[in-house]
Design an enzyme around this catalytic site. Structure first.
Site, mmCIF file in Angstrom:
data_model
loop_
_atom_site.group_PDB
_atom_site.id
_atom_site.type_symbol
_atom_site.label_atom_id
_atom_site.label_comp_id
_atom_site.label_asym_id
_atom_site.label_seq_id
_atom_site.Cartn_x
_atom_site.Cartn_y
_atom_site.Cartn_z
ATOM 1 N N LYS A 46 -3.446 16.363 -7.107
ATOM 2 C CA LYS A 46 -3.658 14.913 -6.994
ATOM 3 C C LYS A 46 -4.164 14.570 -5.596
ATOM 4 C CE LYS A 46 1.187 14.412 -5.782
ATOM 5 N NZ LYS A 46 2.532 14.297 -6.344
ATOM 6 N N TYR A 256 -9.089 5.108 27.429
ATOM 7 C CA TYR A 256 -8.379 3.831 27.353
ATOM 8 C C TYR A 256 -7.004 3.954 27.999
ATOM 9 C CZ TYR A 256 -11.633 1.936 23.866
ATOM 10 O OH TYR A 256 -12.729 1.460 23.212
HETATM 11 C C1 LIG Z 1 3.219 15.578 -6.071
HETATM 12 C C2 LIG Z 1 4.071 16.175 -7.113
HETATM 13 C C3 LIG Z 1 4.402 17.538 -7.077
HETATM 14 C C4 LIG Z 1 4.083 18.429 -5.903
HETATM 15 O O1 LIG Z 1 5.039 18.227 -4.892
HETATM 16 P P1 LIG Z 1 5.013 18.979 -3.465
HETATM 17 O O2 LIG Z 1 6.216 18.461 -2.781
HETATM 18 O O3 LIG Z 1 3.753 18.570 -2.803
HETATM 19 O O4 LIG Z 1 5.056 20.431 -3.745
HETATM 20 C C5 LIG Z 1 5.098 18.047 -8.156
HETATM 21 N N1 LIG Z 1 5.474 17.266 -9.199
HETATM 22 C C6 LIG Z 1 5.204 15.946 -9.241
HETATM 23 C C7 LIG Z 1 5.664 15.133 -10.402
HETATM 24 C C8 LIG Z 1 4.509 15.352 -8.202
HETATM 25 O O5 LIG Z 1 4.262 14.035 -8.228
#
Ligand SMILES: *Cc1c(COP(=O)(O)O)cnc(C)c1O
Length: 355
Positions: A46, A256
């Site tokens: 994702k 800055y």
């Molecule tokens: C994002 C997500 C993961 C992965 O989690 P990490 O902590 O990045 O390994 C697994 N399962 C679900 C449902 C997620 O939303």
């Protein structure tokens, strides 16, 4: 508008990029798969593979042997489908409306059902293979445990039955409670594969692995628990070209806020990387870059929007146009910035990768 292949807008080189180590990503996936014991590892891809880029991550993950992919949005499924079969992709947000249902049915991507309403919507549209999220204590997405006996659940053809850990990166009592609750759910809901662990959950041990794990962060170089330190390799680092080299005379300040005063005459490189590129102001006077020969070069003064100053007195051979790589070890970057490793990865987003 027809694009003229000679149009300079098509070939303008970028002075910054997100360096990507595909071998490290492949090694991290294999490590997560091995640490998952009897379970197989999938991959959370994702948010454009956590900012790394779906286009770069997917061929590597497939080549390493990964066959199960998790995205948040339906639009992300479309990107992942350019690399992997639709049937290997699960969409975590589930079918919110008829358009989502049609997307899933026409393309063959699996929705993750998160509520009784979504279960009914899916079944009324003809049903078919889907995944099911059951909430065991995070109270984010998913059916409540009390709801799993509902007839709307019995009507589903559940491929991956899943739940998500709220505190896997900490030593919390909630981990064992969620594990036990999920084991119980898995006995009651027919399914093909059960899946509980994210990256940190993999390190919690065999009882958390079930059939399929869902690492994200650790694939891309993050270290969510001490047990994984030394197992995970760094995958990405910002790199920027030197746009100017200048002499900073002793006693003058730079940037800055004039937060750095030269203790002696210095050679300074200005690189085209700043907080608008996700290289945060917390690196001011703290961060380091490395030259190609390995010389370690400190950031001096405040990081600005598009530019950062670096002391290159120790690397006098450097020239304008040479590339420098920011030290971007994620656990250390999290300590310095006060941000999570997740935020640091996803911040290093579109502008850097265009390079
Ligand atoms: C994002 C997500 C993961 C992965 O989690 P990490 O902590 O990045 O390994 C697994 N399962 C679900 C449902 C997620 O939303």
């Amino acid at each position: 508008m027809t694009a003229d292949p000679g149009d300079p807008r098509l070939s303008i080189p970028s002075p910054l990029r997100l360096a990507f180590d595909g071998e490290a990503l492949a090694a991290n996936w294999r490590t997560m798969d091995r640490l998952s014991g009897g379970a197989r590892a999938g991959a959370a891809v994702k948010a454009d593979a956590y900012g790394v880029g779906v286009d770069r991550a997917m061929p590597v993950l497939l080549g390493a042997g990964c066959r199960d992919f998790f995205v948040a949005h339906w639009s992300e499924a479309a990107e992942v489908m350019e690399h992997a079969p639709a049937s290997s992709i699960s969409v975590l947000l589930g079918p919110m409306n008829d358009a989502d249902v049609q997307f899933a049915k026409q393309l063959g991507v699996r929705p993750v059902i998160n509520s009784l309403d979504q279960a009914r919507r899916w079944t009324e549209a003809g049903g078919g293979a889907c995944d099911l999220m059951v909430d065991t204590g995070m109270n984010r997405l998913g059916l409540r445990v009390e709801e799993i006996g509902n007839s709307a659940v019995a009507a589903l053809d559940v491929q991956v039955l899943m739940s998500h850990l709220a505190c896997a990166d900490e030593d919390s009592d909630l981990n064992a409670r969620q594990q036990a609750a999920f084991a119980n759910v898995a006995q009651q809901v027919p399914h093909h594969a059960a899946s509980l662990a994210n990256s940190a959950g993999i390190a919690l041990g065999n009882g958390y692995h079930f059939d399929l794990t869902r690492p994200g962060l650790a694939l891309y170089g993050g270290v969510p628990r001490g047990e994984l330190a030394g197992e995970v390799q760094q995958v990405v680092a910002p790199e920027a070209a030197i746009v100017q080299i200048r002499r900073l005379p002793a006693g003058e300040t730079i940037g800055y806020g004039a937060s750095f005063t030269a203790p002696a005459d210095m050679q300074v490189a200005i690189v085209s990387l700043g907080y608008a590129d996700g290289f945060l102001r917390s690196w001011s006077n703290v961060g380091t870059f490395t030259a190609q020969d390995g010389a370690v070069l400190p950031v001096i003064g405040r990081v600005s929007m598009d530019l950062t100053a670096i002391d290159i007195t120790a690397a006098p051979h450097l020239r304008e146009g040479d590339w420098l790589r920011a030290a971007y070890d994620l656990p250390r970057a999290a300590e310095v910035s006060g941000l999570s490793q997740y935020e640091l990865l996803t911040l290093a987003g579109a502008r850097l990768r265009r390079g």
